[in-house]
Design an enzyme around this catalytic site. Sequence first.
Site, PDB file in Angstrom:
ATOM      1  N   GLY A  94     -27.663 -85.635   2.579  1.00 46.07           N
ATOM      2  CA  GLY A  94     -26.270 -85.477   2.238  1.00 46.07           C
ATOM      3  C   GLY A  94     -25.577 -86.487   1.779  1.00 46.07           C
ATOM      4  N   ASP A  95     -26.186 -87.666   1.931  1.00 46.32           N
ATOM      5  CA  ASP A  95     -25.681 -88.974   1.229  1.00 46.32           C
ATOM      6  C   ASP A  95     -25.842 -88.886  -0.233  1.00 46.32           C
ATOM      7  OD1 ASP A  95     -25.083 -90.000   3.740  1.00 46.32           O
ATOM      8  OD2 ASP A  95     -26.989 -91.000   3.897  1.00 46.32           O
ATOM      9  N   ALA A 123     -30.093 -75.979   2.423  1.00 41.22           N
ATOM     10  CA  ALA A 123     -31.063 -75.111   1.349  1.00 41.22           C
ATOM     11  C   ALA A 123     -30.053 -74.216   0.687  1.00 41.22           C
ATOM     12  CB  ALA A 123     -32.387 -74.534   2.021  1.00 41.22           C
TER      13      ALA A 123
END
Length: 288
Positions: free
Chosen positions: A228-229, A200
């Site tokens: 994340g990907d 965040a």
Amino acid sequence: MHLAGAECNVAIGLARLGHRAAWAGRVSDDELGEFVLRQLRAEGVDTDGATRDPDRPAGLMFLERRTADVTRVRYHRAGSAGSALSTDQLRGPLAAGARLLHLTGITPALSDSARAAVTWAAQAASRSGIHVSLDVNHRARLWSRDAARAALAPLAAHASLVIASADELDLVAEAGSDEDTAVAGLLRRGVETVLVKLGADGARAYTREGVRHAPAVAVTAVDTVGAGDAFTAGYLSGYLDGLDLADRLRRAVTVGAFAVACHGDWEGLPRRDELPMIDGRPAGSTLR
């Protein structure tokens, strides 16, 4: 039932943003293997580098959303088709030509042959001038931190880009290294850019010229799996488009915001013309 997997998520994210993406791997020779390939092809990802394994099952992952903020994961991957990945299966896809090779720390955790294949691919791509991207992506249920460090620290030396969360950085450096020490070591070893994912709080990008921070795009988060990907896909898209570091980071956090604002690993990833929908708009906006 859904398709998932770090490399698949990144490939789909790049394809949705208008890039040519190909996935190389090994899948079961049954309905589940066909499901994987069909989903990838439907999203515009080239699967010519995929191999069907008649003897091994598909790897499975079960996600249980125990509370709104806690998800439990159970893997059934031992002896899976993916764990039988070998160097020979990657020679053809890599020889076909690419500007970029994206790898994660998940594949080398699956088996000795998979680890050897990933190491060979990173070395071969680096020698050929192909930009190598490595997402540490540590999975504690697959291997220990010591085992991961032994495999990933040497692998990082072949990467142009290393991506990690703050608690993963010492897996590509000396054990116990803080962020500054780990990053400095990677840059000395030839890594051009180190991206530190901060959730965040956005992300930090380190280069030899210094460090740049990008704040997260404010959205209502409903599912953080795959964030994340998505971030990685956005950054790599910016790299392929020739954007400068600031704009690459901005695209990365924007695509990451799309991912957390929708359910699923990749289902909410944006098309290129959708990027402005949340970039710079207040949460709760209605497009008319």
